[in-house]
Design a protein around this motif. Structure first.
Motif, mmCIF file in Angstrom:
data_model
loop_
_atom_site.group_PDB
_atom_site.id
_atom_site.type_symbol
_atom_site.label_atom_id
_atom_site.label_comp_id
_atom_site.label_asym_id
_atom_site.label_seq_id
_atom_site.Cartn_x
_atom_site.Cartn_y
_atom_site.Cartn_z
ATOM 1 N N SER A 117 1.745 -4.827 -2.079
ATOM 2 C CA SER A 117 0.953 -3.592 -1.912
ATOM 3 C C SER A 117 1.717 -2.550 -1.123
ATOM 4 N N LEU A 118 2.624 -2.995 -0.282
ATOM 5 C CA LEU A 118 3.407 -2.048 0.527
ATOM 6 C C LEU A 118 4.267 -1.131 -0.360
ATOM 7 N N PHE A 135 -2.561 0.782 -3.480
ATOM 8 C CA PHE A 135 -2.180 0.184 -2.202
ATOM 9 C C PHE A 135 -3.382 -0.452 -1.524
ATOM 10 N N PHE A 141 3.226 0.336 -2.921
ATOM 11 C CA PHE A 141 2.366 1.386 -3.480
ATOM 12 C C PHE A 141 1.781 2.334 -2.429
ATOM 13 N N ARG A 142 2.146 2.160 -1.197
ATOM 14 C CA ARG A 142 1.571 3.044 -0.174
ATOM 15 C C ARG A 142 2.211 4.432 -0.270
#
Length: 149
Positions: free
Chosen positions: A143-144, A6, A146-147
């Protein structure tokens, strides 16, 4: 592991956005371009800087005999000389657009061209930096996923 991914993707996306925006701003800046060249006997060189009103250009040609013609964006001849062996010209653009310097080497030795011109960036040059910024936005969005939740 998902937390690291992330942050890495978030950082990469932010970098793409910053570089893209900064590059798109630079594409509208006037650039000073060298006009240096050598023209062999029997050949013609055409220089065509795209200038804004008030931009300047300077040109010096020496060597063998040559013909030169300088025209403004509307095709009006600003200078025309034939059979000369030395020439210099200072131009301040009175009209926006593409000016043309056509130099034909009519002699039997190389010509040396030196000078510079202020030219504006290509309008299409803003496209690539903006695509980079859009890529950055997409990477940030990805990327959101993978947070840590």
């Amino acid at each position: 592991m998902a937390g690291k991914t992330f942050y890495l993707m978030l950082a990469a996306g932010a970098a793409f956005i910053v570089i893209g925006v900064a590059s798109s701003v630079y594409s509208g800046v006037v650039v000073d371009v060298p006009l240096d060249n050598t023209v062999r006997p029997g050949l013609t060189d055409e220089l065509s800087p795209d200038m804004e009103v008030g931009n300047t250009a300077s040109l010096a040609v020496s060597g063998s005999t040559f013909d030169i013609e300088i025209t403004d964006p509307e095709g009006e001849v600003l200078g025309n000389q034939t059979g000369i062996s030395s020439f210099s010209y200072e131009l301040t653009a009175q009209k926006a657009g593409e000016y043309r310097f056509v130099i034909e080497n009519t002699g039997d030795e190389d010509l040396q061209i030196t000078g510079r011109a202020q030219t504006k960036g290509n309008p299409l040059g803003v496209l690539a930096p903006l695509l980079l910024a859009v890529t950055g936005i997409i990477v940030v969005g990805l990327s959101l996923r993978f947070r840590n939740r």
